[in-house]
Design a protein around this motif. Structure first.
Motif, PDB file in Angstrom:
ATOM      1  N   ASN A 268       0.922  -1.300   0.085  1.00 41.22           N
ATOM      2  CA  ASN A 268       0.065  -0.150  -0.162  1.00 41.22           C
ATOM      3  C   ASN A 268       1.075   1.369   0.081  1.00 41.22           C
ATOM      4  O   ASN A 268       0.478   2.275  -0.612  1.00 41.22           O
TER       5      ASN A 268
ATOM      6  N   LEU B 113      -4.253  -1.179  -1.925  1.00 43.63           N
ATOM      7  CA  LEU B 113      -4.507  -2.559  -2.416  1.00 43.63           C
ATOM      8  C   LEU B 113      -5.755  -3.126  -2.918  1.00 43.63           C
ATOM      9  O   LEU B 113      -6.342  -3.482  -1.876  1.00 43.63           O
TER      10      LEU B 113
ATOM     11  N   SER C 209       6.135   3.226  -3.109  1.00 43.00           N
ATOM     12  CA  SER C 209       5.915   3.589  -4.648  1.00 43.00           C
ATOM     13  C   SER C 209       6.533   2.517  -5.661  1.00 43.00           C
ATOM     14  O   SER C 209       5.968   2.442  -6.585  1.00 43.00           O
TER      15      SER C 209
ATOM     16  N   ARG D 209       4.174  -0.205  -5.725  1.00 41.10           N
ATOM     17  CA  ARG D 209       2.977   0.217  -6.646  1.00 41.10           C
ATOM     18  C   ARG D 209       2.820   0.229  -8.000  1.00 41.10           C
ATOM     19  O   ARG D 209       2.302  -0.059  -8.779  1.00 41.10           O
ATOM     20  N   GLU D 210       3.954   1.029  -8.360  1.00 41.27           N
ATOM     21  CA  GLU D 210       4.179   1.196  -9.840  1.00 41.27           C
ATOM     22  C   GLU D 210       4.443  -0.059 -10.642  1.00 41.27           C
ATOM     23  O   GLU D 210       3.939  -0.175 -11.589  1.00 41.27           O
TER      24      GLU D 210
ATOM     25  N   TYR E 157      -5.271  -1.252  -7.570  1.00 41.36           N
ATOM     26  CA  TYR E 157      -5.662  -0.343  -6.408  1.00 41.36           C
ATOM     27  C   TYR E 157      -7.082   0.245  -6.614  1.00 41.36           C
ATOM     28  O   TYR E 157      -7.433   0.442  -7.437  1.00 41.36           O
TER      29      TYR E 157
ATOM     30  N   SER F 195      -6.627   4.374  -3.085  1.00 42.47           N
ATOM     31  CA  SER F 195      -5.087   4.180  -3.372  1.00 42.47           C
ATOM     32  C   SER F 195      -4.779   2.764  -2.393  1.00 42.47           C
ATOM     33  O   SER F 195      -3.454   2.855  -2.072  1.00 42.47           O
TER      34      SER F 195
END
Length: 193
Positions: free
Chosen positions: A40, A64, A43, A46-47, A58, A62
């Motif tokens: 979560n 997961l 970065s 996430r990316e 997501y 924002s």
């Protein structure tokens, strides 16, 4: 400072044993919880997850979308390896940083069900394996997760067999009807030397 891995199959009682070590004043890094948080907040993860699985991975707030990702993994088993390849290096790095903050302790523990599955066990000075009879493990998971015995058995088949984990471990904690605390105290005393 020693780095100790704590592992065992589903339903063996890793969380309970980890809590006892915490009560003895030993820091415990719970890999699953840390991985969830990093999925979560990090970065890099996430990316890469967005690039690999799309924007739906997501939610609008924002966080997961665990249900969405679980569905992908269920229908496309190789996706689990892809997720692990993204998440595990970041978790490993996070654990190393976490250890630097715990230098005053005689040892730290990282609890992870997949130490042997991923080769992570090589990064530890000692390994503790928790084990229990299969019927006890199935019963525990059925109660805990409100699932069928068949589903628990299927999950167990996806893990490295207990006998292999035991063979590769330095210490074994039996969590059937044996008393846990004396086993944990004995290991703790050894690790503090």
């Amino acid at each position: 400072m020693l780095k100790v891995g704590l592992t065992g199959g589903i339903g063996t009682g890793k969380s309970i044993v980890a809590k006892f070590f915490k009560m003895l004043g030993i820091p415990v890094y719970v890999s699953d919880l840390e991985a969830r948080q990093l999925m979560n907040s990090n970065s890099i993860i996430r990316e890469q997850l967005l690039a690999k699985f799309g924007a739906e991975v997501y939610t609008k707030d924002s966080t997961l979308n665990r249900k969405y990702l679980a569905n992908i993994i269920f229908h496309k088993p190789e996706a689990l390896q892809e997720v692990n390849a993204i998440v595990h290096p970041v978790v490993r790095s996070n654990f190393v940083d976490w250890c630097k903050q715990k230098a005053e302790f005689p040892y730290v523990i990282q609890e992870s069900a997949i130490l042997f599955d991923t080769g992570l066990y090589k990064n530890f000075d000692k390994i503790i394996c928790i084990t229990a009879d299969e019927n006890i493990r199935i019963s525990r998971v059925m109660k805990r997760d409100n699932v069928s015995a068949d589903l628990v058995t299927a999950r167990m088949k996806n893990q490295i067999p207990e006998k292999d984990k035991i063979q590769k471990s330095d210490f074994v904690i039996y969590n059937n009807s044996e008393f846990l605390i004396p086993q944990i105290i004995k290991i703790d005393k050894y690790l503090r030397k």
